[in-house]
Design a protein around this motif. Structure first.
Motif, mmCIF file in Angstrom:
data_model
loop_
_atom_site.group_PDB
_atom_site.id
_atom_site.type_symbol
_atom_site.label_atom_id
_atom_site.label_comp_id
_atom_site.label_asym_id
_atom_site.label_seq_id
_atom_site.Cartn_x
_atom_site.Cartn_y
_atom_site.Cartn_z
ATOM 1 N N GLY A 180 -1.880 27.279 41.820
ATOM 2 C CA GLY A 180 -1.850 25.849 42.108
ATOM 3 C C GLY A 180 -3.046 25.129 41.499
ATOM 4 N N MET A 181 -4.218 25.773 41.600
ATOM 5 C CA MET A 181 -5.418 25.156 41.041
ATOM 6 C C MET A 181 -5.326 25.059 39.525
ATOM 7 S SD MET A 181 -8.031 27.208 43.455
ATOM 8 C CE MET A 181 -9.657 26.731 42.912
ATOM 9 N N LEU A 182 -4.782 26.114 38.914
ATOM 10 C CA LEU A 182 -4.617 26.096 37.460
ATOM 11 C C LEU A 182 -3.703 24.953 37.043
ATOM 12 C CD1 LEU A 182 -4.223 29.853 36.519
ATOM 13 C CD2 LEU A 182 -6.119 28.353 35.970
ATOM 14 N N ALA A 183 -2.625 24.792 37.812
ATOM 15 C CA ALA A 183 -1.679 23.731 37.480
ATOM 16 C C ALA A 183 -2.330 22.364 37.634
ATOM 17 C CB ALA A 183 -0.447 23.832 38.365
ATOM 18 N N LYS A 184 -3.158 22.217 38.682
ATOM 19 C CA LYS A 184 -3.848 20.945 38.884
ATOM 20 C C LYS A 184 -4.755 20.625 37.701
ATOM 21 C CE LYS A 184 -4.505 20.688 43.922
ATOM 22 N NZ LYS A 184 -5.579 20.820 44.920
ATOM 23 N N LEU A 185 -5.526 21.647 37.301
ATOM 24 C CA LEU A 185 -6.446 21.435 36.188
ATOM 25 C C LEU A 185 -5.657 21.112 34.917
ATOM 26 C CD1 LEU A 185 -9.418 21.512 35.334
ATOM 27 C CD2 LEU A 185 -9.118 23.900 34.725
ATOM 28 N N GLY A 186 -4.620 21.900 34.686
ATOM 29 C CA GLY A 186 -3.799 21.678 33.489
ATOM 30 C C GLY A 186 -3.206 20.291 33.473
ATOM 31 N N LEU A 232 -11.603 23.452 25.852
ATOM 32 C CA LEU A 232 -10.722 24.319 25.068
ATOM 33 C C LEU A 232 -9.298 23.766 25.063
ATOM 34 C CD1 LEU A 232 -10.323 26.956 23.524
ATOM 35 C CD2 LEU A 232 -9.887 28.074 25.685
ATOM 36 N N ASN A 233 -8.794 23.482 26.250
ATOM 37 C CA ASN A 233 -7.428 22.995 26.368
ATOM 38 C C ASN A 233 -7.298 21.617 25.711
ATOM 39 O OD1 ASN A 233 -5.226 21.738 28.786
ATOM 40 N ND2 ASN A 233 -4.700 23.355 27.356
ATOM 41 N N GLY A 234 -8.334 20.797 25.889
ATOM 42 C CA GLY A 234 -8.329 19.482 25.260
ATOM 43 C C GLY A 234 -8.258 19.584 23.752
ATOM 44 N N ALA A 235 -8.997 20.542 23.182
ATOM 45 C CA ALA A 235 -8.976 20.726 21.733
ATOM 46 C C ALA A 235 -7.588 21.148 21.278
ATOM 47 C CB ALA A 235 -9.996 21.776 21.324
ATOM 48 N N LEU A 264 -11.213 21.525 17.346
ATOM 49 C CA LEU A 264 -10.377 22.675 17.716
ATOM 50 C C LEU A 264 -10.943 23.946 17.103
ATOM 51 C CD1 LEU A 264 -7.809 23.843 18.986
ATOM 52 C CD2 LEU A 264 -6.566 23.194 16.943
ATOM 53 N N LEU A 265 -11.340 23.833 15.828
ATOM 54 C CA LEU A 265 -11.920 24.972 15.127
ATOM 55 C C LEU A 265 -13.160 25.471 15.869
ATOM 56 C CD1 LEU A 265 -11.522 26.591 12.527
ATOM 57 C CD2 LEU A 265 -13.038 25.017 11.379
ATOM 58 N N GLU A 266 -13.990 24.538 16.264
ATOM 59 C CA GLU A 266 -15.232 24.870 16.966
ATOM 60 C C GLU A 266 -14.917 25.626 18.264
ATOM 61 O OE1 GLU A 266 -17.603 21.360 17.723
ATOM 62 O OE2 GLU A 266 -18.499 22.370 19.447
ATOM 63 N N GLU A 267 -13.953 25.083 19.000
ATOM 64 C CA GLU A 267 -13.601 25.706 20.275
ATOM 65 C C GLU A 267 -13.018 27.102 20.068
ATOM 66 O OE1 GLU A 267 -13.995 24.873 23.501
ATOM 67 O OE2 GLU A 267 -15.237 23.188 22.845
ATOM 68 N N GLU A 288 -15.742 13.630 21.674
ATOM 69 C CA GLU A 288 -16.338 12.467 22.349
ATOM 70 C C GLU A 288 -15.437 12.003 23.483
ATOM 71 O OE1 GLU A 288 -16.164 12.395 18.797
ATOM 72 O OE2 GLU A 288 -18.157 13.310 18.926
ATOM 73 N N PHE A 289 -14.154 11.987 23.185
ATOM 74 C CA PHE A 289 -13.181 11.558 24.184
ATOM 75 C C PHE A 289 -13.271 12.430 25.432
ATOM 76 C CE2 PHE A 289 -8.931 12.003 26.032
ATOM 77 C CZ PHE A 289 -8.649 10.697 26.333
ATOM 78 N N LEU A 290 -13.356 13.738 25.209
ATOM 79 C CA LEU A 290 -13.397 14.650 26.347
ATOM 80 C C LEU A 290 -14.696 14.509 27.138
ATOM 81 C CD1 LEU A 290 -11.760 17.852 24.919
ATOM 82 C CD2 LEU A 290 -10.983 16.547 26.867
ATOM 83 N N LYS A 291 -15.787 14.318 26.402
ATOM 84 C CA LYS A 291 -17.071 14.128 27.087
ATOM 85 C C LYS A 291 -16.998 12.926 28.002
ATOM 86 C CE LYS A 291 -20.640 16.292 24.361
ATOM 87 N NZ LYS A 291 -21.316 16.187 23.082
ATOM 88 N N GLU A 292 -16.374 11.888 27.473
ATOM 89 C CA GLU A 292 -16.240 10.644 28.214
ATOM 90 C C GLU A 292 -15.368 10.825 29.455
ATOM 91 O OE1 GLU A 292 -14.044 6.870 26.709
ATOM 92 O OE2 GLU A 292 -15.607 7.385 25.268
ATOM 93 N N LYS A 293 -14.325 11.645 29.292
ATOM 94 C CA LYS A 293 -13.325 11.749 30.351
ATOM 95 C C LYS A 293 -13.542 12.939 31.276
ATOM 96 C CE LYS A 293 -10.555 8.343 28.971
ATOM 97 N NZ LYS A 293 -10.073 7.239 29.769
#
Lengths: 253, 381
Positions: B276-282, B237-240, A9-12, B247-252
């Motif tokens: 709508g696209m933002l909501a889909k991504l979110g 960013l949102n994942g963080a 999170l810090l990195e981002e 690693e999890f995000l890279k995988e997914k």
């Protein structure tokens, strides 16, 4: 306290802060280099003859002070506004707030490192010899980093309770800049007012940095320890304030 | 129906040996009987039986009838065919029913601790526990958030008094692993506030929130999206922000992009996206993780029709497989469909807690007397 997720999170956040600073600009990160250089050139033209007898190598003298003070001012301002800027995140997720603040300090610190590189370049161009003591200049920088974190933590909370802190702090920063002997030598100030300059802890750090990095003199050890102590006190104060009000602040959104 | 002999015997075994480690055979028999009869899992049957016994213990006139009664109350929703019979038997034995509905939530809590003392195999893992939660908001009428204002008003003594609004009053709640809880209530009753307390966004004034496992709060989609970032960067960013690791995000990443149906646009800045696209991504980012506790505030169904269906299905798959779900919704039918237990929040307190249809029915009945502001946007049917 800091695990893998928080580090990520810090990195981002650091990345995002950087991106936000230079968004939509063609030169991007180069502005970190251009801005201080332009101001240095301007002030050198204005003041170098005026202070020629008192200061040798005015550009280097000015730029060293400017780098330190810019870091102080940008770091505290960014951390002060962090909670406000990330309101939408903090309102809806339990993401730890202090990571956002640390992200602000770190991104400004990286920016500071870039300006230090310019300083070194200017020193080379101006043919200033590097003293051996330059290695110890990390001490005042570390002290400054601690101080910025502490002040930033306190301000970020105050900012949420009182909106004017933002303006008040920018005035304080302006006053601080004139009181830090950045573009003038200290000895132009009349003797009775010297004592007031001592009240400004940023001035201590600029002074220590200049003597270590430019003049090759080691300042009084007590002087260095004192500024460290001040920074630590500010940090502990900041942490206490932040811990106490961190959660209440969420209710103010 | 189980014979009277069985229950009395069972009752005695429990009462005589409160620390009995083994379940007596008779009890097992009773439990299986009930399980078969009401078409519920043996574990659930066990819980019901023990609950009934405990109720009886506190209230000396326990009879087989009250036991049956209790069980039938708790199982009416489980098998729609049986209730008729049960209700009939209830009516006959009305004189034995002790009416202590008001104390029910409190009692249920005690049962669990006692049950786990008696039978170690009684497995009901706590997921969320709220103890005496109180929360007040300070409402300022005048804008007093500037230093100047504060200073002047302190001097001139025109400081307006802050009005305190108690959003949550003394909330006690235990939610077990795998339970699907629906939270209903009028506008401004404190539903969302309660969710924020559980999630840890709001600090309670007093009381304790204990949660077990990973919480995934779907309180708003795309919190912290940076408009200048591309879709791909925003995933990270949102994942963080949501607490995933790198690693999890890279995988997914692929999976998220695929689910969002935004492959073509993923590398352009999201300021060009439609809402709508933002909501889909979110939604795709938020729903990628399988949480232990899923907290949802009115976001079922985003984007266009086909994506809405897809996201609804995804939601349902997240809610299955033992996830604890807490859902706030204004669509009562949605609550009935998804949840098996409902909590009715009214003016910051738990007004009713129990089986979902029962609570929803009472809620709808009560809503006839509610003011228009209170029930705006709520879909009762």
């Amino acid at each position: 306290m800091i695990n893998k997720e928080k580090l990520f999170l810090l990195e981002e956040i650091v990345k995002k802060n950087f991106a936000a600073k230079y968004k939509d600009s063609y030169l991007g990160i180069l502005w970190s280099v251009i801005k201080p250089l332009l101001i240095m050139i301007l002030l050198t033209i204005i003041f170098s003859t005026l202070f020629a007898r008192r200061v040798e190598n005015y550009p280097v003298f000015f730029l060293s002070g400017k780098c330190i003070y810019d870091f102080f001012s940008a770091g505290t301002t960014l951390t002060m506004n962090t909670i406000k800027y990330n309101k939408n995140i903090l309102k809806t997720t339990p993401a730890p707030k202090y990571i956002f603040l640390l992200g602000g300090v770190i991104s400004e610190f990286l920016n500071f490192i870039i300006t230090l590189i310019i300083l070194i370049a200017v020193m080379i161009v101006a043919r200033v010899s590097f003293p051996n003591t330059i290695i110890f200049s990390v001490l005042p920088i570390a002290s400054l980093l601690i101080m910025i974190t502490g002040i930033g933590l306190t301000l970020s909370i105050l900012r949420m309770y009182y909106t004017d802190i933002e303006h008040l702090w920018s005035v304080a920063l302006l006053m601080g800049m004139y009181a830090s002997a950045i573009f003038y030598p200290m000895d132009i100030i009349p003797e009775p007012y010297h004592g007031y300059l001592i009240l400004n802890p940023v001035f201590w750090i600029i002074n220590q940095f200049r003597s270590l990095a430019l003049y090759g003199t080691i300042p009084d050890l007590l002087y260095i320890i004192n500024s460290f102590l001040i920074s630590l006190i500010l940090l502990i104060f900041g942490i206490i304030i932040f811990k106490k009000f961190e959660k209440q602040v969420t209710m103010k959104f | 129906m189980s014979s009277e002999k069985d229950t009395t015997h069972f009752k005695k075994t429990i009462q005589n040996n409160p620390n009995n480690k083994k379940i007596p055979k008779q009890q097992d028999k009773l439990i299986t009987q009930i399980a078969i009869k009401y078409n519920i899992s043996p574990d659930k049957a066990k819980k019901l039986v023990l609950e009934a016994i405990y109720d009886g213990k506190n209230n000396s006139n326990l009879t087989n009838k009250t036991l049956k009664n209790k069980i039938s109350q708790d199982t009416t929703h489980l098998k729609p065919k049986t209730p008729n019979i049960i209700i009939q038997s209830n009516e006959k034995n009305n004189e034995n029913i002790t009416s202590d509905n008001s104390q029910q939530p409190k009692k249920q809590q005690d049962i669990d601790s006692i049950l786990s003392d008696i039978i170690p195999t009684y497995e009901q893992k706590l997921s969320i526990e709220l103890q005496n939660i109180n929360l007040t908001f300070e409402i300022t009428h005048d804008k007093m958030d500037t230093l100047k204002e504060t200073f002047i008003r302190t001097i001139t003594k025109t400081k307006s008094k802050n009005i305190k609004f108690q959003a949550l009053k003394n909330i006690n709640l235990k939610i077990y692993k795998g339970e699907k809880i629906g939270i209903i209530g009028y506008n401004g009753a404190g539903k969302s506030t309660l969710l924020k307390v559980i999630t840890g966004i709001y600090p309670p004034d007093s009381g304790k929130v204990i949660t077990y496992g990973k919480i995934s709060p779907l309180l708003s989609l795309g919190a912290g999206f940076d408009l200048n970032y591309s879709g791909r960067k925003n995933i990270y960013l949102n994942g963080a922000v949501l607490g995933y690791d790198k690693e999890f995000l890279k995988e997914k990443e692929r999976e998220i992009i695929e689910f969002s149906e935004l492959e073509e646009f993923i590398d352009i800045p999201i300021k060009n996206y439609s809402s709508g696209m933002l909501a889909k991504l979110g939604f795709s980012i938020a729903s990628i993780v399988q949480p232990d506790i899923l907290i949802v505030d009115e976001i079922l169904g985003v984007g266009d029709v086909s994506f809405r269906k897809k996201s609804n299905d995804k939601m349902k798959s997240l809610m299955d497989s033992g996830t604890t779900v807490i859902l706030v919704s204004h669509t009562i039918n949605q609550i009935r469909e998804i949840c098996d237990k409902a909590i009715w929040i009214d003016k910051g307190t738990i007004r009713e807690i129990g089986e979902v249809n029962e609570v929803c029915d009472n809620y709808i009945k009560d809503s006839e007397n509610a003011s228009k502001e209170e029930i705006a946007n709520i879909q009762f049917k």
